[in-house]
Scaffold this motif. Structure first.
Motif, PDB file in Angstrom:
ATOM      1  N   PRO A  55       0.821  -1.218   0.000  1.00 38.11           N
ATOM      2  CA  PRO A  55       0.000   0.000   0.000  1.00 38.11           C
ATOM      3  C   PRO A  55       0.856   1.270   0.000  1.00 38.11           C
ATOM      4  O   PRO A  55       1.804   1.387   0.771  1.00 38.11           O
ATOM      5  CB  PRO A  55      -0.810  -0.119   1.293  1.00 38.11           C
ATOM      6  N   LEU A  56       0.526   2.201  -0.870  1.00 36.17           N
ATOM      7  CA  LEU A  56       1.188   3.502  -0.912  1.00 36.17           C
ATOM      8  C   LEU A  56       0.724   4.304   0.298  1.00 36.17           C
ATOM      9  O   LEU A  56      -0.447   4.229   0.685  1.00 36.17           O
ATOM     10  CB  LEU A  56       0.768   4.213  -2.199  1.00 36.17           C
ATOM     11  N   GLY A  57       1.643   5.072   0.897  1.00 33.91           N
ATOM     12  CA  GLY A  57       1.256   5.809   2.088  1.00 33.91           C
ATOM     13  C   GLY A  57       1.742   7.245   2.096  1.00 33.91           C
ATOM     14  O   GLY A  57       2.684   7.611   1.391  1.00 33.91           O
ATOM     15  N   LEU A  58       1.090   8.065   2.904  1.00 31.62           N
ATOM     16  CA  LEU A  58       1.487   9.458   3.128  1.00 31.62           C
ATOM     17  C   LEU A  58       2.145   9.529   4.500  1.00 31.62           C
ATOM     18  O   LEU A  58       1.572   9.090   5.505  1.00 31.62           O
ATOM     19  CB  LEU A  58       0.261  10.373   3.084  1.00 31.62           C
ATOM     20  N   TYR A  59       3.366  10.084   4.544  1.00 27.01           N
ATOM     21  CA  TYR A  59       4.149  10.089   5.779  1.00 27.01           C
ATOM     22  C   TYR A  59       4.669  11.491   6.078  1.00 27.01           C
ATOM     23  O   TYR A  59       4.780  12.330   5.180  1.00 27.01           O
ATOM     24  CB  TYR A  59       5.335   9.127   5.664  1.00 27.01           C
ATOM     25  N   SER A  60       5.023  11.702   7.342  1.00 31.24           N
ATOM     26  CA  SER A  60       5.572  13.004   7.726  1.00 31.24           C
ATOM     27  C   SER A  60       6.440  12.870   8.968  1.00 31.24           C
ATOM     28  O   SER A  60       6.178  12.020   9.836  1.00 31.24           O
ATOM     29  CB  SER A  60       4.442  13.996   8.015  1.00 31.24           C
ATOM     30  N   HIS A  61       7.466  13.703   9.054  1.00 30.54           N
ATOM     31  CA  HIS A  61       8.256  13.855  10.269  1.00 30.54           C
ATOM     32  C   HIS A  61       7.790  15.069  11.064  1.00 30.54           C
ATOM     33  O   HIS A  61       8.329  15.339  12.144  1.00 30.54           O
ATOM     34  CB  HIS A  61       9.737  14.021   9.933  1.00 30.54           C
ATOM     35  N   LYS A  62       6.786  15.784  10.533  1.00 29.92           N
ATOM     36  CA  LYS A  62       6.419  17.065  11.124  1.00 29.92           C
ATOM     37  C   LYS A  62       4.996  17.118  11.666  1.00 29.92           C
ATOM     38  O   LYS A  62       4.699  17.937  12.534  1.00 29.92           O
ATOM     39  CB  LYS A  62       6.624  18.172  10.085  1.00 29.92           C
ATOM     40  N   ILE A  63       4.118  16.301  11.152  1.00 29.43           N
ATOM     41  CA  ILE A  63       2.732  16.297  11.634  1.00 29.43           C
ATOM     42  C   ILE A  63       2.304  14.864  11.935  1.00 29.43           C
ATOM     43  O   ILE A  63       2.908  13.904  11.451  1.00 29.43           O
ATOM     44  CB  ILE A  63       1.761  16.938  10.616  1.00 29.43           C
ATOM     45  N   LYS A  64       1.247  14.743  12.723  1.00 29.36           N
ATOM     46  CA  LYS A  64       0.766  13.423  13.137  1.00 29.36           C
ATOM     47  C   LYS A  64      -0.513  13.004  12.417  1.00 29.36           C
ATOM     48  O   LYS A  64      -0.846  11.819  12.379  1.00 29.36           O
ATOM     49  CB  LYS A  64       0.493  13.417  14.644  1.00 29.36           C
ATOM     50  N   ASP A 118       2.695   3.719  10.654  1.00 26.03           N
ATOM     51  CA  ASP A 118       3.214   5.087  10.565  1.00 26.03           C
ATOM     52  C   ASP A 118       2.523   5.985   9.542  1.00 26.03           C
ATOM     53  O   ASP A 118       2.709   7.205   9.577  1.00 26.03           O
ATOM     54  CB  ASP A 118       4.711   5.049  10.240  1.00 26.03           C
ATOM     55  N   ALA A 119       1.773   5.415   8.612  1.00 22.88           N
ATOM     56  CA  ALA A 119       1.171   6.225   7.548  1.00 22.88           C
ATOM     57  C   ALA A 119       0.091   7.153   8.100  1.00 22.88           C
ATOM     58  O   ALA A 119      -0.732   6.752   8.927  1.00 22.88           O
ATOM     59  CB  ALA A 119       0.587   5.328   6.471  1.00 22.88           C
ATOM     60  N   LEU A 120       0.089   8.401   7.622  1.00 18.59           N
ATOM     61  CA  LEU A 120      -1.005   9.318   7.945  1.00 18.59           C
ATOM     62  C   LEU A 120      -2.274   8.858   7.247  1.00 18.59           C
ATOM     63  O   LEU A 120      -3.369   8.887   7.825  1.00 18.59           O
ATOM     64  CB  LEU A 120      -0.657  10.740   7.502  1.00 18.59           C
ATOM     65  N   VAL A 121      -2.124   8.454   5.991  1.00 15.16           N
ATOM     66  CA  VAL A 121      -3.202   7.798   5.240  1.00 15.16           C
ATOM     67  C   VAL A 121      -2.550   6.687   4.430  1.00 15.16           C
ATOM     68  O   VAL A 121      -1.396   6.790   4.017  1.00 15.16           O
ATOM     69  CB  VAL A 121      -3.978   8.761   4.322  1.00 15.16           C
ATOM     70  N   LEU A 122      -3.277   5.613   4.204  1.00 14.50           N
ATOM     71  CA  LEU A 122      -2.727   4.448   3.522  1.00 14.50           C
ATOM     72  C   LEU A 122      -3.678   4.002   2.426  1.00 14.50           C
ATOM     73  O   LEU A 122      -4.898   4.006   2.599  1.00 14.50           O
ATOM     74  CB  LEU A 122      -2.521   3.305   4.522  1.00 14.50           C
ATOM     75  N   GLU A 123      -3.104   3.627   1.303  1.00 15.38           N
ATOM     76  CA  GLU A 123      -3.877   3.172   0.151  1.00 15.38           C
ATOM     77  C   GLU A 123      -4.693   1.935   0.513  1.00 15.38           C
ATOM     78  O   GLU A 123      -4.209   1.026   1.179  1.00 15.38           O
ATOM     79  CB  GLU A 123      -2.896   2.846  -0.966  1.00 15.38           C
TER      80      GLU A 123
END
Length: 278
Positions: free
Chosen positions: A121-130, A222-227
């Motif tokens: 699954p493709l995911g959206l990640y960040s080191h700055k927001i949760k 860890d993904a903010l949103v996941l495919e």
């Protein structure tokens, strides 16, 4: 990684050059008529999870099945196909159907799928927001710069309400196909392999599953949103040059890759970050 040949950038470049020269001199759309199915089956693969899965097969299942398997790791999404086309390797395992369709059309290759093994699954990640809804106006998003994965990234953002795509935006959608961008998000297009490494330089990044895992990211956690995996066209498969589907070594590997043992290995090792597709 044990028992795995790792190729340097120079070797990859040489492989790409070799393909360029052979492609100019050949109009064949199938494998060589002098098929040689002796020797080890050499498979090009992305390091994670593809090479890991193949090495599990090599270390635990191949010998009993009478298969001599050699795994070669590639860090990019181009050379595995060009090497399969020119015969430098016998098969590859790293890609999905939309990507392969685009690659064959643009590069004149003749690669075909054999069996689908898993989905990352493709995911959206960040080191700055949760949370994704914490994105501020004007935030910068890193997305893969190849046609299929960029479109896939934009579809993920659209599915989660961050943007709206124009009607008819398909597998080659780019930021120019965005109809609504309420947060005025800015897009930084980078090589897919660099998206995870860009997390310190951007607000968020859309990262392919294999590169996320390689970077120590756990997509399921860890993904903010996941495919979504439901009805996904992005299953990763074993592939060969057209005409080599009948290679008995390929048939053995295809059977092993879709065995109960491999399914359990994927589920136990990746804990939902990689999902069996069989």
């Amino acid at each position: 990684m044990r028992n795995t040949a790792k190729l340097s950038t120079a070797v990859l470049a040489a492989g790409a050059l070799t393909f360029g020269l052979t492609a100019c001199g050949s109009g064949s759309d199938s494998a060589s008529s002098s098929s040689d199915y002796s020797g080890p089956l050499v498979v090009a693969a992305s390091p994670t999870p593809h090479a890991e899965i193949l090495n599990y097969v090599k270390d635990n299942l191949a010998k009993k099945a009478g298969l001599d398997l050699e795994v070669k790791e590639f860090q990019d999404y181009i050379v595995p196909n060009t090497a399969t086309e020119d015969g430098s390797v016998d098969a590859n395992y790293f890609q999905n159907q939309p990507y392969l369709d685009d690659f064959n059309a643009k590069r004149g290759t003749h690669i075909v799928p054999v069996v689908t093994v898993h989905l990352e699954p493709l995911g959206l990640y960040s080191h700055k927001i949760k949370k994704a809804d914490a994105l501020k106006s004007g935030a910068t998003i890193a997305v893969p710069n190849d046609a299929v994965n960029e479109a896939r990234a934009l579809k993920l953002l659209a599915a989660n309400g961050l943007i709206t795509l124009k009607d008819g935006a398909g597998n080659e959608a780019t930021p120019q196909d965005i109809a609504k961008n309420p947060k005025n998000l800015k897009f930084k297009e980078v090589e897919a392999a660099q998206t995870a490494r860009s997390l310190d330089d951007v607000d968020v990044a859309v990262v392919n599953g294999n590169y996320a895992i390689s970077a120590g990211i756990k997509p399921a956690k860890d993904a903010l949103v996941l495919e979504s995996a439901k009805n996904s066209p992005y299953g990763n498969f074993l592939a060969v040059k057209k005409g080599n589907e009948k290679d008995p070594r390929v048939k053995k590997l295809a059977k092993l890759l879709t065995s109960p043992e491999v399914k359990k290995f994927i589920e136990d090792k990746y804990q939902g970050s990689v999902i069996p597709s069989f």
